[in-house]
Enzyme design. Structure first.
Site, PDB file in Angstrom:
ATOM      1  N   HIS A 107      -1.464  -1.394  -4.111  1.00 59.09           N
ATOM      2  CA  HIS A 107      -2.700  -1.010  -3.411  1.00 59.09           C
ATOM      3  C   HIS A 107      -2.701   0.510  -3.231  1.00 59.09           C
ATOM      4  CE1 HIS A 107      -6.008  -1.897  -0.506  1.00 59.09           C
ATOM      5  NE2 HIS A 107      -5.540  -0.852   0.160  1.00 59.09           N
ATOM      6  N   MET A 130     -12.142   4.584  -0.204  1.00 62.08           N
ATOM      7  CA  MET A 130     -12.748   4.901   1.093  1.00 62.08           C
ATOM      8  C   MET A 130     -13.424   6.248   0.939  1.00 62.08           C
ATOM      9  SD  MET A 130      -9.586   3.449   3.321  1.00 62.08           S
ATOM     10  CE  MET A 130      -8.544   3.494   1.879  1.00 62.08           C
ATOM     11  N   SER A 151       0.854  -1.187   0.000  1.00 63.32           N
ATOM     12  CA  SER A 151       0.000   0.000   0.000  1.00 63.32           C
ATOM     13  C   SER A 151       0.888   1.234   0.000  1.00 63.32           C
ATOM     14  CB  SER A 151      -0.885   0.002   1.246  1.00 63.32           C
ATOM     15  OG  SER A 151      -1.341   1.316   1.484  1.00 63.32           O
ATOM     16  N   ASP A 161      -4.804   3.741  -1.777  1.00 62.72           N
ATOM     17  CA  ASP A 161      -5.862   4.123  -0.833  1.00 62.72           C
ATOM     18  C   ASP A 161      -6.394   5.515  -1.153  1.00 62.72           C
ATOM     19  OD1 ASP A 161      -5.981   1.892   1.044  1.00 62.72           O
ATOM     20  OD2 ASP A 161      -3.907   2.427   1.521  1.00 62.72           O
ATOM     21  N   MET A 183      -8.970   8.331  -0.129  1.00 61.96           N
ATOM     22  CA  MET A 183      -9.792   8.742   1.025  1.00 61.96           C
ATOM     23  C   MET A 183     -10.321  10.145   0.784  1.00 61.96           C
ATOM     24  SD  MET A 183      -7.504   7.426   4.221  1.00 61.96           S
ATOM     25  CE  MET A 183      -6.591   5.884   4.145  1.00 61.96           C
ATOM     26  N   HIS A 187      -8.503   1.106  -3.543  1.00 65.64           N
ATOM     27  CA  HIS A 187      -9.344   0.934  -2.358  1.00 65.64           C
ATOM     28  C   HIS A 187     -10.037   2.273  -2.114  1.00 65.64           C
ATOM     29  CE1 HIS A 187      -9.421   0.027   2.274  1.00 65.64           C
ATOM     30  NE2 HIS A 187     -10.629   0.082   1.748  1.00 65.64           N
ATOM     31  N   ASP A 213      -6.477  -6.034   4.979  1.00 65.73           N
ATOM     32  CA  ASP A 213      -5.878  -4.703   4.887  1.00 65.73           C
ATOM     33  C   ASP A 213      -5.867  -4.020   6.250  1.00 65.73           C
ATOM     34  OD1 ASP A 213      -4.920  -2.283   4.040  1.00 65.73           O
ATOM     35  OD2 ASP A 213      -6.754  -1.684   2.967  1.00 65.73           O
ATOM     36  N   MET A 230     -11.123  -5.372   6.380  1.00 66.86           N
ATOM     37  CA  MET A 230     -10.276  -4.413   7.101  1.00 66.86           C
ATOM     38  C   MET A 230      -9.883  -4.998   8.453  1.00 66.86           C
ATOM     39  SD  MET A 230      -9.874  -1.754   5.117  1.00 66.86           S
ATOM     40  CE  MET A 230      -8.819  -0.962   6.321  1.00 66.86           C
TER      41      MET A 230
END
Ligand code: DX5
Ligand code: ZN
Length: 222
Positions: A32, A67, A7, A34, A36, A65, A178, A142
């Site tokens: 990966h 979020m 990540s 992330d 957000m 991913h 994760d 998660m």
């Protein structure tokens, strides 16, 4: 075979290209990323321009991913910019079946459909996925509350993974873990049914990220 997904949240963004090249050379299976939004989670990370930069620098599959709230608004754009997998959170998707289906209808830039993932926060029970089992390619479990890298692994995830594996039966769905994953968790996670290990700080805060990736894989496959 276990897949290792570093990540980049814990990478040094000033030298992101080098960090990714190092992870690739060390045998990472996918990157990966992330995303957000400061609404679904209390943090803001990165968006399209960084995804573009990463896409130019690696041939590895990009595992996004999301979020974010209302992820369905951005799925097509993430795919057009090179996402190979798109994971949305079940907590953010009132029409989860529709969202997962619409991900699989997107074409990945390198060919084939984009893979559809559903993410579960630590408190979210697996049976939210009972009626979308055939619409999924990945369940992302998660093992911390999403929002930040470097948090402590929550061991309650072990029986949860086993329950998800049982629920999925013989379907070829990946189960990705994760949050807070360190080398000591790799073997038990694999034994409980994980097929993808996401690792941020364990890789990018290690003195030797390549060694950290190799050790995670070796432990998982021991
Ligand atoms: C947390 C993110 C994770 C995180 C992993 O919200 O989804 O992907 O970056 O980092 P570590 O492995 O440090 O917990
Ligand atoms: Zn993540």
């Amino acid at each position: 075979m276990i897949k290792i997904a570093p990540s980049i949240l814990s990478a040094d963004f000033g030298i992101l290209a080098e960090e990714i090249a190092r992870a690739e050379a060390a045998g990472a299976d996918q990157i990966h990323i992330d995303v957000m939004d400061g609404r679904f989670v209390p943090n803001i990370t990165l968006g399209f321009p960084i995804l573009d930069a990463i896409r130019k620098r690696t041939r590895l599959p990009l595992d996004l991913h999301l979020m974010i709230v209302e992820p369905e608004k951005y799925l097509a754009e993430f795919a057009a910019r090179g996402a190979d997998m798109l994971t949305v959170h079940v907590e953010a998707c009132p029409h989860l079946q529709r969202t997962l289906t619409s991900i699989r209808e997107l074409a990945a830039r390198r060919g084939g459909p984009v893979k559809a993932g559903a993410g579960l926060n630590p408190a979210t029970p697996p049976d939210t996925l009972e009626w979308v089992k055939d619409d999924l390619d990945i369940v992302l479990v998660m093992s911390v509350n999403p929002g930040f890298g470097g948090q402590k692994f929550i061991p309650a995830v072990y029986p949860k993974i086993r329950q998800i594996r049982t629920m999925l039966g013989t379907r070829g769905v990946d189960v990705s873990i994760d949050g807070g994953v360190k080398v000591e968790h790799a073997r038990p996670l694999a034994e409980h049914g994980a097929s993808i290990l996401v690792a941020g700080s364990a890789v990018f805060e290690a003195e030797d990220p390549a060694k950290a990736i190799r050790e995670l894989r070796a432990a998982a496959e021991a």
